[in-house]
Design an enzyme around this catalytic site. Structure first.
Site, PDB file in Angstrom:
ATOM      1  N   ASP A  16      -2.700  -5.522  -2.391  1.00  0.00           N
ATOM      2  CA  ASP A  16      -4.143  -5.685  -2.585  1.00  0.00           C
ATOM      3  C   ASP A  16      -4.538  -7.132  -2.871  1.00  0.00           C
ATOM      4  OD1 ASP A  16      -4.302  -2.930  -2.250  1.00  0.00           O
ATOM      5  OD2 ASP A  16      -4.008  -2.575  -4.385  1.00  0.00           O
ATOM      6  N   LYS A  19      -5.013  -9.122   1.959  1.00  0.00           N
ATOM      7  CA  LYS A  19      -4.346  -9.371   3.253  1.00  0.00           C
ATOM      8  C   LYS A  19      -5.234  -8.999   4.433  1.00  0.00           C
ATOM      9  CE  LYS A  19      -1.131  -6.545   1.952  1.00  0.00           C
ATOM     10  NZ  LYS A  19      -1.515  -6.319   0.565  1.00  0.00           N
ATOM     11  N   GLY A  43      -4.288   0.037   2.160  1.00  0.00           N
ATOM     12  CA  GLY A  43      -5.741   0.109   2.231  1.00  0.00           C
ATOM     13  C   GLY A  43      -6.218  -1.321   2.382  1.00  0.00           C
ATOM     14  N   HIS A  44      -6.628  -1.689   3.568  1.00  0.00           N
ATOM     15  CA  HIS A  44      -7.026  -3.076   3.852  1.00  0.00           C
ATOM     16  C   HIS A  44      -8.531  -3.106   4.090  1.00  0.00           C
ATOM     17  CE1 HIS A  44      -2.679  -4.221   5.192  1.00  0.00           C
ATOM     18  NE2 HIS A  44      -2.750  -3.780   3.957  1.00  0.00           N
ATOM     19  N   GLN A 214       1.294  -3.699   1.645  1.00  0.00           N
ATOM     20  CA  GLN A 214       1.832  -3.782   0.291  1.00  0.00           C
ATOM     21  C   GLN A 214       2.077  -5.266  -0.042  1.00  0.00           C
ATOM     22  OE1 GLN A 214       3.481  -1.172   2.523  1.00  0.00           O
ATOM     23  NE2 GLN A 214       1.557  -0.268   1.848  1.00  0.00           N
TER      24      GLN A 214
HETATM   25  P1  GDP Z   1      -5.248  -5.750   0.883  1.00  0.00           P
HETATM   26  O1  GDP Z   1      -4.634  -4.404   0.678  1.00  0.00           O
HETATM   27  O2  GDP Z   1      -4.303  -6.863   0.547  1.00  0.00           O
HETATM   28  O3  GDP Z   1      -5.849  -5.911   2.244  1.00  0.00           O
HETATM   29  O4  GDP Z   1      -6.431  -5.853  -0.176  1.00  0.00           O
HETATM   30  P2  GDP Z   1      -7.521  -4.697  -0.519  1.00  0.00           P
HETATM   31  O5  GDP Z   1      -8.502  -4.616   0.582  1.00  0.00           O
HETATM   32  O6  GDP Z   1      -6.857  -3.457  -0.952  1.00  0.00           O
HETATM   33  O7  GDP Z   1      -8.150  -5.305  -1.846  1.00  0.00           O
HETATM   34  C1  GDP Z   1      -8.784  -6.539  -1.852  1.00  0.00           C
HETATM   35  C2  GDP Z   1     -10.221  -6.349  -2.345  1.00  0.00           C
HETATM   36  O8  GDP Z   1     -10.794  -7.609  -2.648  1.00  0.00           O
HETATM   37  C3  GDP Z   1     -11.134  -5.756  -1.294  1.00  0.00           C
HETATM   38  O9  GDP Z   1     -12.137  -5.022  -1.930  1.00  0.00           O
HETATM   39  C4  GDP Z   1     -11.715  -6.985  -0.602  1.00  0.00           C
HETATM   40  O10 GDP Z   1     -12.987  -6.717  -0.014  1.00  0.00           O
HETATM   41  C5  GDP Z   1     -11.854  -7.912  -1.756  1.00  0.00           C
HETATM   42  N1  GDP Z   1     -11.676  -9.360  -1.455  1.00  0.00           N
HETATM   43  C6  GDP Z   1     -10.815  -9.959  -0.588  1.00  0.00           C
HETATM   44  N2  GDP Z   1     -10.882 -11.294  -0.713  1.00  0.00           N
HETATM   45  C7  GDP Z   1     -11.799 -11.552  -1.673  1.00  0.00           C
HETATM   46  C8  GDP Z   1     -12.289 -12.739  -2.282  1.00  0.00           C
HETATM   47  O11 GDP Z   1     -11.867 -13.866  -1.983  1.00  0.00           O
HETATM   48  N3  GDP Z   1     -13.222 -12.598  -3.266  1.00  0.00           N
HETATM   49  C9  GDP Z   1     -13.693 -11.371  -3.657  1.00  0.00           C
HETATM   50  N4  GDP Z   1     -14.601 -11.317  -4.624  1.00  0.00           N
HETATM   51  N5  GDP Z   1     -13.247 -10.233  -3.098  1.00  0.00           N
HETATM   52  C10 GDP Z   1     -12.302 -10.320  -2.147  1.00  0.00           C
HETATM   53  P1  IMO Z   2      -1.846  -2.557   0.443  1.00  0.00           P
HETATM   54  O1  IMO Z   2      -1.299  -2.724   1.840  1.00  0.00           O
HETATM   55  C1  IMO Z   2      -1.053  -1.583  -3.743  1.00  0.00           C
HETATM   56  C2  IMO Z   2       2.209   1.277  -4.490  1.00  0.00           C
HETATM   57  C3  IMO Z   2       1.837   2.627  -5.064  1.00  0.00           C
HETATM   58  C4  IMO Z   2       3.117   2.948  -5.835  1.00  0.00           C
HETATM   59  C5  IMO Z   2       4.210   2.375  -4.942  1.00  0.00           C
HETATM   60  C6  IMO Z   2       4.878   3.397  -4.027  1.00  0.00           C
HETATM   61  O2  IMO Z   2      -3.231  -2.050   0.407  1.00  0.00           O
HETATM   62  O3  IMO Z   2      -1.593  -3.778  -0.372  1.00  0.00           O
HETATM   63  P2  IMO Z   2       4.091   4.685  -1.819  1.00  0.00           P
HETATM   64  O4  IMO Z   2       2.941   5.615  -1.593  1.00  0.00           O
HETATM   65  O5  IMO Z   2       4.105   3.501  -0.942  1.00  0.00           O
HETATM   66  O6  IMO Z   2       5.416   5.411  -1.830  1.00  0.00           O
HETATM   67  O7  IMO Z   2       3.890   4.160  -3.351  1.00  0.00           O
HETATM   68  O8  IMO Z   2       3.596   1.382  -4.159  1.00  0.00           O
HETATM   69  N1  IMO Z   2       1.485   0.916  -3.250  1.00  0.00           N
HETATM   70  C7  IMO Z   2       0.498   0.003  -3.183  1.00  0.00           C
HETATM   71  N2  IMO Z   2      -0.097  -0.715  -4.148  1.00  0.00           N
HETATM   72  N3  IMO Z   2      -1.399  -1.768  -2.452  1.00  0.00           N
HETATM   73  C8  IMO Z   2      -0.780  -1.079  -1.460  1.00  0.00           C
HETATM   74  O9  IMO Z   2      -0.979  -1.329  -0.151  1.00  0.00           O
HETATM   75  C9  IMO Z   2       0.188  -0.103  -1.811  1.00  0.00           C
HETATM   76  N4  IMO Z   2       0.955   0.757  -1.109  1.00  0.00           N
HETATM   77  C10 IMO Z   2       1.745   1.366  -1.996  1.00  0.00           C
HETATM   78  O10 IMO Z   2       0.710   2.523  -5.907  1.00  0.00           O
HETATM   79  O11 IMO Z   2       3.144   2.230  -7.045  1.00  0.00           O
HETATM   80 MG    MG Z   3      -4.996  -2.652  -0.372  1.00  0.00          MG
END
Ligand code: GDP
Ligand code: IMO
Ligand code: MG
Length: 391
Positions: A16, A19, A43-44, A214
């Protein structure tokens, strides 16, 4: 000789890091964006104009017309999740089917894999996403899994039934799920998509952007085992997950948040609690994109960051979510000590990203990691982006 050059976006923390947003920001320069590992545990979050979209299986290049989105062999794929996602994208006017390409070596997540996570309760201490990730990879490595390349075989339905029955027998106390119509609709969708031998298809292109899921600290080998996911989230996973030679890897973009988050169990040396944690959760909107769980929050951990940079061979850093920290009088960073007794320093906080104190923070990261901060994400959308000149 193939001229294939692969740039990689890797998360340097526990996931998170942003990416998806970074991939979306860079994807326009590439003919192909490729996922190489993970599955619907990812979850991207991206923005299509004002609309927030969370992608689980579809690569984050999908909002760029003319960019192919490859789901590479290292991935585990849930046909029902993919179907839902493709339908959702269609409602947004995005015709994903034309540009989605699936490796024949991708392994399927069956309903029974999700079910195992419920009945076995093995994942509870880890706090998995319950998307069937661990059980699907376990079947893959035990050599009883089902690759996408087998879906046209006459005995495919029987193989699905057999694998379901195999697991159902292990947990007689539970009631194994039946194979829903949606599952078979998902398989039909896979039949319509372009299926490829990745080692032949990918070298047709000069440039590929590999999208990590991840984060490094969740890698099955390099992460905080057993509190990890079941795949190789590091650059090692790009090579095996996309069947590419190591020499084709060019830039490795390491994505880090200005602080740290973690979902689920496991060690987290810089974790904060109480009001401090709540402030970060509220300001950073730190709620899981896949499961909706509140993310654990803490300060930036330079010790963990150096490790992640080292094992991935990161060449450029991308810093995200520093805007979330705006207004704090001081910002803490772990610079040493043990995991049990981390040692911090406090840096002056910043009011905005134009504040010299923020530049000081960026310089500090550069000094501590010996790498350039190549870009700064200044907000959640594609255009919230500052590219920095490289020295
Ligand atoms: P990922 O799994 O690495 O793709 O990240 P996620 O989407 O799960 O979580 C990142 C969260 O931060 C999302 O809600 C994005 O919309 C938000 N986000 C990404 N970059 C920025 C940033 O530079 N500033 C802020 N405020 N939010 C961001
Ligand atoms: P993105 O791509 C954050 C964590 C879960 C748990 C562990 C194992 O959005 O960064 P799993 O279901 O993969 O067997 O769970 O990994 N986990 C993540 N945490 N972002 C993710 O994906 C994750 N995918 C799995 O919370 O601790
Ligand atoms: Mg994510």
């Amino acid at each position: 000789m193939s001229r294939l050059q692969v740039d990689v976006v890797i998360g340097l923390q526990w996931g998170d890091e942003g990416k998806g947003k970074v991939v979306d920001a860079l994807a326009g320069d590439y003919p192909v964006v490729a996922r190489f590992q993970g599955g619907p545990n990812a979850g991207h979050t991206l923005y299509l104009n004002e609309q927030k979209v969370v992608l689980h299986q579809v690569p984050a290049g999908i909002f760029h017309e003319g960019v192919y989105c490859l789901i590479g062999d290292g991935v585990v794929l849930d046909p029902e999740v993919l179907l839902k996602e493709v339908e959702g994208l269609r409602q947004l006017g995005i015709s994903a089917e034309e540009r989605l390409v699936i490796g024949k070596g991708v392994h399927l997540i069956l309903p029974v894999h999700r079910w195992i996570e419920e009945v076995s309760r093995e994942g509870e201490k880890i706090g998995t996403t319950r998307r069937g990730i661990g059980p699907a990879y376990a079947d893959r490595y035990a050599r009883r899994g089902l690759p996408v390349g087998w879906i046209d075989r006459a005995d495919f339905p029987a193989l699905v039934q057999e694998l379901t029955a195999y697991h159902a027998a292990r947990f007689p106390e539970g009631e194994a799920p039946s194979l829903s119509e949606r599952f078979w609709e998902g398989i039909e969708l896979l039949r319509r998509l372009q299926q490829v031998q990745v080692s032949e298809w990918l070298p047709r292109f000069n440039r590929v952007l590999a999208e990590g899921s991840q984060g490094t600290m969740l890698d099955i080998f390099a992460g905080t085992y057993p509190y990890v996911t079941s795949s190789h989230t590091t650059v090692a996973g790009v090579i095996s997950g996309l069947s590419i030679p190591p020499q084709s890897i060019r830039e490795v973009y390491g994505v880090l948040k200005a602080y740290t988050t973690r979902v689920g169990g496991g060690p987290f040396p810089t974790e904060v609690f109480g009001a401090e944690a709540q402030w970060l959760q509220d300001r950073g909107n730190e709620r899981g994109s896949t499961t909706g769980r509140l993310r654990r929050c803490g300060w930036l951990d330079i010790v963990a960051l150096r490790y992640a940079i080292q094992i991935n061979g990161v060449t450029r850093l991308t810093l995200t979510k520093a805007d979330v920290l705006c207004g704090l009088p001081t910002v803490k960073v772990r610079i040493g000590g043990t995991d049990d007794h981390p040692h911090y320093i406090s840096l002056p906080g910043w009011k905005s990203l134009a504040d010299p104190a923020f530049e000081e923070f960026v310089r500090f990261i550069e000094q501590e990691t010996n790498l350039p901060v190549w870009s700064i994400s200044t907000g959640p959308t594609r255009t919230d982006w500052q590219q920095r000149a490289l020295a």
